[in-house]
Scaffold this active site. Structure first.
Site, PDB file in Angstrom:
ATOM      1  CG  HIS A 308      -2.072   0.935   1.063  1.00 51.36           C
ATOM      2  ND1 HIS A 308      -1.998   2.281   1.339  1.00 51.36           N
ATOM      3  CD2 HIS A 308      -3.322   0.709   0.608  1.00 51.36           C
ATOM      4  CE1 HIS A 308      -3.161   2.834   1.065  1.00 51.36           C
ATOM      5  NE2 HIS A 308      -3.978   1.919   0.622  1.00 51.36           N
ATOM      6  CG  ASP A 365      -8.745  -4.377  -2.640  1.00 49.15           C
ATOM      7  OD1 ASP A 365      -9.923  -4.356  -2.245  1.00 49.15           O
ATOM      8  OD2 ASP A 365      -8.187  -3.424  -3.192  1.00 49.15           O
TER       9      ASP A 365
HETATM   10  N1  CMC Z   1       4.105  -7.515  -4.969  1.00 47.83           N
HETATM   11  C1  CMC Z   1       5.459  -7.534  -5.141  1.00 47.83           C
HETATM   12  N2  CMC Z   1       6.242  -6.442  -4.996  1.00 47.83           N
HETATM   13  C2  CMC Z   1       5.644  -5.297  -4.652  1.00 47.83           C
HETATM   14  C3  CMC Z   1       4.247  -5.211  -4.454  1.00 47.83           C
HETATM   15  C4  CMC Z   1       3.475  -6.387  -4.609  1.00 47.83           C
HETATM   16  N3  CMC Z   1       2.166  -6.358  -4.428  1.00 47.83           N
HETATM   17  N4  CMC Z   1       3.928  -3.942  -4.120  1.00 47.83           N
HETATM   18  C5  CMC Z   1       5.075  -3.243  -4.122  1.00 47.83           C
HETATM   19  N5  CMC Z   1       6.113  -4.062  -4.441  1.00 47.83           N
HETATM   20  C6  CMC Z   1       7.528  -3.703  -4.480  1.00 47.83           C
HETATM   21  C7  CMC Z   1       7.881  -2.914  -5.724  1.00 47.83           C
HETATM   22  O1  CMC Z   1       8.304  -3.748  -6.767  1.00 47.83           O
HETATM   23  C8  CMC Z   1       8.988  -2.011  -5.197  1.00 47.83           C
HETATM   24  O2  CMC Z   1      10.153  -2.793  -5.093  1.00 47.83           O
HETATM   25  P1  CMC Z   1      11.618  -2.097  -5.338  1.00 47.83           P
HETATM   26  O3  CMC Z   1      11.758  -1.073  -4.266  1.00 47.83           O
HETATM   27  O4  CMC Z   1      12.584  -3.214  -5.238  1.00 47.83           O
HETATM   28  O5  CMC Z   1      11.558  -1.501  -6.712  1.00 47.83           O
HETATM   29  C9  CMC Z   1       8.554  -1.678  -3.772  1.00 47.83           C
HETATM   30  O6  CMC Z   1       7.749  -2.803  -3.373  1.00 47.83           O
HETATM   31  C10 CMC Z   1       7.725  -0.393  -3.667  1.00 47.83           C
HETATM   32  O7  CMC Z   1       6.652  -0.496  -4.580  1.00 47.83           O
HETATM   33  P2  CMC Z   1       5.962   0.740  -5.312  1.00 47.83           P
HETATM   34  O8  CMC Z   1       5.318   0.263  -6.567  1.00 47.83           O
HETATM   35  O9  CMC Z   1       6.938   1.866  -5.410  1.00 47.83           O
HETATM   36  O10 CMC Z   1       4.867   1.134  -4.238  1.00 47.83           O
HETATM   37  P3  CMC Z   1       3.638   2.087  -4.492  1.00 47.83           P
HETATM   38  O11 CMC Z   1       3.378   2.790  -3.211  1.00 47.83           O
HETATM   39  O12 CMC Z   1       3.847   2.966  -5.686  1.00 47.83           O
HETATM   40  O13 CMC Z   1       2.446   1.086  -4.861  1.00 47.83           O
HETATM   41  C11 CMC Z   1       0.622  -0.375  -4.664  1.00 47.83           C
HETATM   42  C12 CMC Z   1       1.445   0.721  -3.989  1.00 47.83           C
HETATM   43  C13 CMC Z   1      -0.616  -0.671  -3.815  1.00 47.83           C
HETATM   44  C14 CMC Z   1       0.133   0.126  -6.048  1.00 47.83           C
HETATM   45  C15 CMC Z   1       1.508  -1.655  -4.826  1.00 47.83           C
HETATM   46  O14 CMC Z   1       1.911  -2.132  -3.560  1.00 47.83           O
HETATM   47  C16 CMC Z   1       0.795  -2.750  -5.611  1.00 47.83           C
HETATM   48  O15 CMC Z   1       0.848  -2.755  -6.844  1.00 47.83           O
HETATM   49  N6  CMC Z   1       0.105  -3.693  -4.905  1.00 47.83           N
HETATM   50  C17 CMC Z   1      -0.669  -4.709  -5.567  1.00 47.83           C
HETATM   51  C18 CMC Z   1      -2.015  -4.134  -5.998  1.00 47.83           C
HETATM   52  C19 CMC Z   1      -2.942  -3.937  -4.836  1.00 47.83           C
HETATM   53  O16 CMC Z   1      -3.132  -4.829  -4.013  1.00 47.83           O
HETATM   54  N7  CMC Z   1      -3.599  -2.749  -4.795  1.00 47.83           N
HETATM   55  C20 CMC Z   1      -4.628  -2.455  -3.782  1.00 47.83           C
HETATM   56  C21 CMC Z   1      -4.218  -1.356  -2.857  1.00 47.83           C
HETATM   57  S1  CMC Z   1      -5.331  -1.218  -1.444  1.00 47.83           S
HETATM   58  C22 CMC Z   1      -6.858  -0.809  -2.078  1.00 47.83           C
HETATM   59  C23 CMC Z   1      -6.923   0.473  -2.833  1.00 47.83           C
HETATM   60  O17 CMC Z   1      -6.177   1.420  -2.571  1.00 47.83           O
HETATM   61  O18 CMC Z   1      -7.755   0.561  -3.712  1.00 47.83           O
END
Ligand code: CMC
Length: 430
Positions: A308, A365
């Site tokens: 998140h 989720d």
């Molecule tokens: N699985 C594997 N690796 C992950 C994941 C994941 N679900 N989420 C983040 N990472 C890794 C990412 O690859 C990065 O690694 P590195 O630092 O080595 O490059 C690090 O963690 C930080 O990730 P980010 O993409 O910079 O984080 P963000 O804050 O931009 O993204 C997120 C947040 C929710 C989009 C992401 O965690 C994600 O894609 N999660 C899966 C989708 C999901 O479950 N979304 C629902 C969110 S809660 C409900 C809502 O808000 O609607």
């Protein structure tokens, strides 16, 4: 406590610009960078808005490190335990929990606005049989602006209230119609003697040919899920509603923009993506292989329902939903191997260095889809269910924004990386 003081220093000239700190009731202060460009000629840069507040707001507070989520100051767990979704909706909209008569008036107004114009029902005929319910939801909610334009003077509090009640009352009817269209069944009209969630379940699962009794366990579970999803401060869809609404556009059109933003798998679409992922993994014996793929940066695979932007400790909604998930499956006597699979994924992820180092925990989720599935809700309706609940937050944020006399159109800037100015050559000379 004294307010911290910050300034921006130009290292070349030694010139300093003081940045006023905007304090709230809880959480970090925001530095007011609104004059930075005027005074220094530079922009601030924050793609993804990790450090940027787009507004002041009195609706929802999140502390991502502590795993705290408050609606109007009340912890979400207490609201889920003691209040119905409509009580929570009233709170989010009005700032205070309703007293008996206030709730009765609100509830009765919502019940009176559940039907949609009959012409709107016919809009669904225009969609292909396999249209995704979120596509239909986006289109039909946007079309509300063509039908309910009698009360869209954003400056009139009564107009805003009527819009709020209409939007919250009609969104379940539209979501259920999208479901019926997808499954080729006749639409069911709302039954206003039913409470909010029972009515939605009835519109989805009843057919005209026989009586249908909503299972109170299912209605209660949905009510709790809706409370947990009702608002989440300046997330992508809410910010989209605010961005669209800041132009003074029709409020239904602004909500439709929010629905479009919610659909993406990084946001509300994640609940659907979690179930698709569990289907793909198929069996507990494949979990380790899947996790290896998730950790391989070249695979492009993410563990859906994990991570998140704000919660870096745990998602308080996930804790409640996890508990609910077990309760609901037990109460409905559903033995779902998907839950076992999800638990195995969770167990491995929580003890794995990759996830620990990145502070990735299960989000709301990860479990909500399993509950929806147990309630008989098909996977492509998961995100529309989220949209129904989040409509309350979107409407509250829109109202907060348009009621503010200082509202301005949202207009971010950019760091331009394209070609420098050049001269056009006529085609014959290119
Ligand atoms: N699985 C594997 N690796 C992950 C994941 C994941 N679900 N989420 C983040 N990472 C890794 C990412 O690859 C990065 O690694 P590195 O630092 O080595 O490059 C690090 O963690 C930080 O990730 P980010 O993409 O910079 O984080 P963000 O804050 O931009 O993204 C997120 C947040 C929710 C989009 C992401 O965690 C994600 O894609 N999660 C899966 C989708 C999901 O479950 N979304 C629902 C969110 S809660 C409900 C809502 O808000 O609607």
């Amino acid at each position: 406590m004294s307010t911290p003081s910050y300034s921006l220093l130009n290292n070349a000239t030694g010139e300093k610009l003081d940045l006023p700190a905007i304090g709230g009731t809880l959480g970090p202060v925001g530095l007011d960078v609104g004059k930075v460009y005027d005074k220094t000629g530079v922009f601030t840069y924050d793609p993804g808005f990790s450090s940027t507040c787009s507004t002041k707001s009195a609706i929802t507070y999140i502390d991502g490190d502590q795993g705290i989520l408050l609606y109007r100051g009340y912890p979400v767990a207490q609201l889920a335990e003691h209040c119905s979704f409509l009580e929570v909706a009233y709170l989010i909209l009005n700032g205070e929990l309703p007293k008996g008569q206030e709730l009765q008036n609100f509830d009765s107004s919502i019940r009176k606005h559940t039907m949609i114009n009959e012409n709107l029902n016919r809009f669904f005929e225009g969609f292909n049989y396999d249209a995704h319910p979120m596509a239909m939801l986006t289109g039909v909610v946007g079309s509300l602006s063509a039908f309910y334009h009698d009360t869209t003077n954003n400056k009139d509090p009564r107009h805003r209230e009527i819009f709020a009640h209409r939007m919250i009352a009609k969104i379940p009817t539209i979501a259920a119609a999208a479901y019926k269209k997808y499954y080729g069944q006749p639409f069911m009209y709302p039954q206003n003697h039913l409470d909010y969630c029972s009515n939605l379940l009835h519109m989805m699962f009843a057919v005209p040919a026989e009586p249908y009794h909503v299972n109170p366990i299912a209605a209660k579970a949905l009510d709790i899920l809706f409370t947990l999803h009702a608002d989440h401060e300046q997330n992508a869809s809410t910010s989209t509603v605010r961005m669209a609404g800041s132009t003074g556009t029709n409020p239904y059109a602004a909500i439709a923009a929010g629905i479009a933003a919610l659909w993406g798998p990084s946001h509300g679409g994640a609940n659907e993506a979690v179930l698709t992922m569990l289907d793909e993994i198929g069996d507990v014996k494949n979990v380790q292989g899947f996790m290896d793929k998730v950790k391989d940066k070249n695979s492009g695979v993410r563990l859906m329902g994990f991570g998140h932007r704000v919660y870096k400790n745990f998602d308080p909604r996930a804790t409640i939903i996890r508990e609910q998930c077990h309760k609901v499956l037990q109460a409905l006597k559903v033995d779902d191997p998907k839950l076992e699979l999800a638990m195995k994924l969770e167990e491995i992820a929580l003890s794995d260095d990759y996830f620990k180092a990145r502070k990735l925990y299960p989000n709301v989720d990860f479990y909500s889809g399993i509950i929806y599935k147990a309630l008989g809700i098909p996977v492509n309706m998961f995100t529309p269910m989220f949209a129904v609940a989040r409509t309350v937050g979107w409407v509250a944020h829109w109202i907060e924004m348009v009621s503010d006399p200082a509202m301005r159109i949202a207009r971010p800037r950019q760091v331009y990386t394209g070609a420098a100015e050049r001269t056009v050559s006529p085609i014959a000379q290119r």
